[in-house]
Scaffold this motif. Sequence first.
Motif, PDB file in Angstrom:
ATOM      1  N   GLN A 159       4.029 -13.582  -2.620  1.00 28.81           N
ATOM      2  CA  GLN A 159       3.920 -12.079  -3.135  1.00 28.81           C
ATOM      3  C   GLN A 159       3.655 -11.084  -2.267  1.00 28.81           C
ATOM      4  OE1 GLN A 159       1.279 -12.995  -6.483  1.00 28.81           O
ATOM      5  NE2 GLN A 159       2.898 -13.273  -7.862  1.00 28.81           N
ATOM      6  N   LEU A 160       2.669 -11.358  -1.450  1.00 23.21           N
ATOM      7  CA  LEU A 160       2.314 -10.261  -0.341  1.00 23.21           C
ATOM      8  C   LEU A 160       3.399 -10.099   0.533  1.00 23.21           C
ATOM      9  CD1 LEU A 160       0.266  -8.639   0.891  1.00 23.21           C
ATOM     10  CD2 LEU A 160      -0.869 -10.590   2.137  1.00 23.21           C
ATOM     11  N   ALA A 161       3.972 -10.996   1.206  1.00 21.27           N
ATOM     12  CA  ALA A 161       5.261 -10.729   1.946  1.00 21.27           C
ATOM     13  C   ALA A 161       6.248 -10.111   1.372  1.00 21.27           C
ATOM     14  CB  ALA A 161       5.802 -12.403   2.345  1.00 21.27           C
ATOM     15  N   ASP A 162       6.587 -10.232   0.047  1.00 21.97           N
ATOM     16  CA  ASP A 162       7.553  -9.623  -0.572  1.00 21.97           C
ATOM     17  C   ASP A 162       7.236  -8.250  -0.816  1.00 21.97           C
ATOM     18  OD1 ASP A 162      10.008  -9.619  -2.309  1.00 21.97           O
ATOM     19  OD2 ASP A 162       8.570  -9.069  -3.899  1.00 21.97           O
ATOM     20  N   LEU A 163       6.066  -8.131  -0.941  1.00 21.90           N
ATOM     21  CA  LEU A 163       5.392  -6.509  -1.188  1.00 21.90           C
ATOM     22  C   LEU A 163       5.410  -5.635   0.161  1.00 21.90           C
ATOM     23  CD1 LEU A 163       4.098  -4.232  -2.973  1.00 21.90           C
ATOM     24  CD2 LEU A 163       1.967  -5.381  -2.446  1.00 21.90           C
ATOM     25  N   LYS A 164       5.026  -6.244   1.146  1.00 20.66           N
ATOM     26  CA  LYS A 164       5.076  -5.967   2.512  1.00 20.66           C
ATOM     27  C   LYS A 164       6.735  -5.636   2.862  1.00 20.66           C
ATOM     28  CE  LYS A 164       1.035  -7.756   4.734  1.00 20.66           C
ATOM     29  NZ  LYS A 164       0.698  -8.801   5.630  1.00 20.66           N
ATOM     30  N   ALA A 165       7.632  -6.339   2.419  1.00 21.16           N
ATOM     31  CA  ALA A 165       9.128  -6.034   2.893  1.00 21.16           C
ATOM     32  C   ALA A 165       9.369  -4.841   1.877  1.00 21.16           C
ATOM     33  CB  ALA A 165       9.744  -7.219   2.547  1.00 21.16           C
ATOM     34  N   ARG A 166       9.299  -4.914   0.876  1.00 26.95           N
ATOM     35  CA  ARG A 166       9.597  -3.878  -0.157  1.00 26.95           C
ATOM     36  C   ARG A 166       8.982  -2.407   0.526  1.00 26.95           C
ATOM     37  NH1 ARG A 166       7.698  -4.158  -4.929  1.00 26.95           N
ATOM     38  NH2 ARG A 166       6.898  -6.548  -4.892  1.00 26.95           N
TER      39      ARG A 166
END
Length: 225
Positions: A209-216
Amino acid sequence: MNILQRVSTLVRANINELIDRAEDPEKMIKQLILDLNNQLIQTKTVVAQSLADQYMLERKLESARGEATACERRAQLAVDKGDDPLARAALQRMNSFQGSADEMDRQLGEQRKETDALKVALGQLETKIGEVTRERDVLLARHRRAVAKERMSKTRSQVNPDRVEELLDAITGYVDKSETTARAYVELEMESDKRKLVRLEENDKLDRQLADLKARRQAVIQLEQ
């Protein structure tokens, strides 16, 4: 206590009663056999001496009677020769030898009784030794069995069936408790492993989730520029 009394005491001994009273029956019966054999040796010695005294009295009696007979013949010869004083002297010696012979005959009778009694005692003693020797192992085995039975009976009388049931119940409860405790530890260990796996899964999900958030967020920043 003379030899006959000692032999009589040993011969009348009740072996079973002696063993029952003994603290160590095996030691007791070995000592009894030793005493009997020692007494046997003494009795044989006394019998031999008694026989020797009897034979001596028989020889002396025979000699005294022979002398009395010889004196009687001399008295007869003196009478035939008309020598009354010599005949009287011969008769006097005859009476002396006859008196000695009568006394020795009396003593010989007593000696023979004593010798016969000793022979009987010797035979009884030999019989008793044979009896004790033959029955030794049987008597000791019987005594050991009796002691074992007595101990078993005492043990049984001291065991309370209700108490045994209580002990069995207590032991069963202890075993059940041990099994339950062990099972609880196993389950706790399993729960601990399960919780670790759950945390790993949660951490992995958070990482994604953190990685996805950073990417967005990075994409938004680039559009704004």
